[in-house]
Write a protein that holds these residues in place. Sequence first.
Motif, PDB file in Angstrom:
ATOM      1  N   LEU A  47      -8.374   4.388  -6.531  1.00 50.02           N
ATOM      2  CA  LEU A  47      -9.639   3.644  -6.516  1.00 50.02           C
ATOM      3  C   LEU A  47      -9.395   2.148  -6.392  1.00 50.02           C
ATOM      4  CD1 LEU A  47     -12.719   3.271  -7.006  1.00 50.02           C
ATOM      5  CD2 LEU A  47     -12.184   3.233  -9.439  1.00 50.02           C
ATOM      6  N   VAL A  48      -8.526   1.602  -7.231  1.00 49.45           N
ATOM      7  CA  VAL A  48      -8.273   0.155  -7.224  1.00 49.45           C
ATOM      8  C   VAL A  48      -7.631  -0.266  -5.905  1.00 49.45           C
ATOM      9  CG1 VAL A  48      -6.998  -1.712  -8.341  1.00 49.45           C
ATOM     10  CG2 VAL A  48      -8.130   0.005  -9.722  1.00 49.45           C
ATOM     11  N   GLY A  49      -6.684   0.528  -5.418  1.00 46.79           N
ATOM     12  CA  GLY A  49      -6.037   0.210  -4.154  1.00 46.79           C
ATOM     13  C   GLY A  49      -7.006   0.262  -2.985  1.00 46.79           C
ATOM     14  N   SER A  50      -7.845   1.288  -2.949  1.00 50.96           N
ATOM     15  CA  SER A  50      -8.824   1.414  -1.869  1.00 50.96           C
ATOM     16  C   SER A  50      -9.851   0.294  -1.910  1.00 50.96           C
ATOM     17  CB  SER A  50      -9.548   2.762  -1.973  1.00 50.96           C
ATOM     18  OG  SER A  50      -8.642   3.824  -1.890  1.00 50.96           O
ATOM     19  N   ALA A  51     -10.321  -0.035  -3.109  1.00 60.12           N
ATOM     20  CA  ALA A  51     -11.305  -1.111  -3.247  1.00 60.12           C
ATOM     21  C   ALA A  51     -10.696  -2.452  -2.845  1.00 60.12           C
ATOM     22  CB  ALA A  51     -11.824  -1.169  -4.678  1.00 60.12           C
ATOM     23  N   ALA A  52      -9.463  -2.710  -3.250  1.00 56.46           N
ATOM     24  CA  ALA A  52      -8.802  -3.965  -2.875  1.00 56.46           C
ATOM     25  C   ALA A  52      -8.609  -4.034  -1.358  1.00 56.46           C
ATOM     26  CB  ALA A  52      -7.457  -4.084  -3.589  1.00 56.46           C
ATOM     27  N   ALA A  53      -8.308  -2.909  -0.735  1.00 53.93           N
ATOM     28  CA  ALA A  53      -8.133  -2.886   0.722  1.00 53.93           C
ATOM     29  C   ALA A  53      -9.426  -3.256   1.433  1.00 53.93           C
ATOM     30  CB  ALA A  53      -7.650  -1.503   1.161  1.00 53.93           C
ATOM     31  N   VAL A  54     -10.556  -2.734   0.952  1.00 54.68           N
ATOM     32  CA  VAL A  54     -11.853  -3.029   1.578  1.00 54.68           C
ATOM     33  C   VAL A  54     -12.254  -4.482   1.330  1.00 54.68           C
ATOM     34  CG1 VAL A  54     -14.322  -2.504   1.500  1.00 54.68           C
ATOM     35  CG2 VAL A  54     -12.668  -0.645   1.495  1.00 54.68           C
ATOM     36  N   ILE A  55     -12.125  -4.938   0.095  1.00 56.48           N
ATOM     37  CA  ILE A  55     -12.581  -6.279  -0.270  1.00 56.48           C
ATOM     38  C   ILE A  55     -11.741  -7.371   0.399  1.00 56.48           C
ATOM     39  CG2 ILE A  55     -12.833  -7.909  -2.183  1.00 56.48           C
ATOM     40  CD1 ILE A  55     -13.417  -5.431  -3.949  1.00 56.48           C
ATOM     41  N   ASP A 113      -0.707  -1.144   1.570  1.00 57.16           N
ATOM     42  CA  ASP A 113      -0.280  -2.386   0.925  1.00 57.16           C
ATOM     43  C   ASP A 113      -1.071  -2.646  -0.352  1.00 57.16           C
ATOM     44  OD1 ASP A 113       1.571  -2.850   2.878  1.00 57.16           O
ATOM     45  OD2 ASP A 113       0.372  -4.333   3.962  1.00 57.16           O
ATOM     46  N   ALA A 114      -2.365  -2.412  -0.301  1.00 59.56           N
ATOM     47  CA  ALA A 114      -3.212  -2.653  -1.473  1.00 59.56           C
ATOM     48  C   ALA A 114      -2.854  -1.698  -2.615  1.00 59.56           C
ATOM     49  CB  ALA A 114      -4.681  -2.509  -1.104  1.00 59.56           C
ATOM     50  N   ARG A 134       1.933  -1.400  -8.522  1.00 57.06           N
ATOM     51  CA  ARG A 134       3.119  -2.113  -8.998  1.00 57.06           C
ATOM     52  C   ARG A 134       2.765  -2.963 -10.216  1.00 57.06           C
ATOM     53  NH1 ARG A 134       6.342  -5.120  -4.416  1.00 57.06           N
ATOM     54  NH2 ARG A 134       6.639  -2.963  -3.768  1.00 57.06           N
ATOM     55  N   CYS A 135       1.629  -3.645 -10.152  1.00 60.16           N
ATOM     56  CA  CYS A 135       1.187  -4.469 -11.278  1.00 60.16           C
ATOM     57  C   CYS A 135       0.904  -3.593 -12.504  1.00 60.16           C
ATOM     58  CB  CYS A 135      -0.056  -5.257 -10.886  1.00 60.16           C
ATOM     59  SG  CYS A 135      -0.693  -6.340 -12.191  1.00 60.16           S
ATOM     60  N   LEU A 136       0.174  -2.511 -12.308  1.00 61.23           N
ATOM     61  CA  LEU A 136      -0.194  -1.643 -13.427  1.00 61.23           C
ATOM     62  C   LEU A 136       1.022  -0.960 -14.046  1.00 61.23           C
ATOM     63  CD1 LEU A 136      -3.423  -0.132 -11.864  1.00 61.23           C
ATOM     64  CD2 LEU A 136      -3.328  -1.504 -13.939  1.00 61.23           C
ATOM     65  N   LYS A 137       2.003  -0.613 -13.232  1.00 60.57           N
ATOM     66  CA  LYS A 137       3.177   0.096 -13.747  1.00 60.57           C
ATOM     67  C   LYS A 137       4.192  -0.827 -14.417  1.00 60.57           C
ATOM     68  CE  LYS A 137       2.887   3.973 -10.562  1.00 60.57           C
ATOM     69  NZ  LYS A 137       3.466   4.621  -9.377  1.00 60.57           N
ATOM     70  N   TYR A 155       0.980 -10.619  -4.745  1.00 60.23           N
ATOM     71  CA  TYR A 155       1.382  -9.651  -3.732  1.00 60.23           C
ATOM     72  C   TYR A 155       0.452  -9.818  -2.541  1.00 60.23           C
ATOM     73  CZ  TYR A 155       2.732  -5.225  -1.603  1.00 60.23           C
ATOM     74  OH  TYR A 155       3.188  -4.272  -0.738  1.00 60.23           O
ATOM     75  N   LYS A 156       1.015 -10.064  -1.368  1.00 60.15           N
ATOM     76  CA  LYS A 156       0.229 -10.222  -0.136  1.00 60.15           C
ATOM     77  C   LYS A 156      -0.882 -11.257  -0.296  1.00 60.15           C
ATOM     78  CE  LYS A 156       2.227  -6.862   2.217  1.00 60.15           C
ATOM     79  NZ  LYS A 156       2.838  -6.946   3.491  1.00 60.15           N
TER      80      LYS A 156
END
Length: 134
Positions: free
Chosen positions: A71-79, A86-87, A93-96, A110-111
């Motif tokens: 969810l967070v990766g997909s939302a970051a990719a769209v926004i 990449d998102a 990576r941050c969460l882990k 990151y990016k």
Amino acid sequence: VSPARADRCDDTAKQLAEAIDGIKVNFKAANIIYLTHPAAQEFSLGCKGDQYAVELYAKTDRKIKPEFFNLVGSAAAVIFTLPKDDAVTGTSRCLKRMGLLRGDKVNMRYKRLDMECTRTKKDTAIVVRRGLDQ
């Protein structure tokens, strides 16, 4: 008379709702649009502020489920108009990184995105933002 234009942030929230299944746009208060999704306890999109252009905030249980990473990766990719891979890589990576060695608060870039991950005894949160100068 110039035509009425929708706020860029409203457009982004609408794109999120269309692109990701399960996201619902709740309401807008000040410059924050509150969203809901089954994988997140809290989920919001912050519009242009003093220090940042756009901000994504998401919060979940302390034990993070794979749906939350997606969810967070997909939302970051769209926004932030990044490739989804990449998102997802940056946000996960941050969460882990949070844990015994690095502590309960991790800041990273990151990016060209600033990410801040925090966790408490009950929950985990991530803030992804892009600065005004980028």
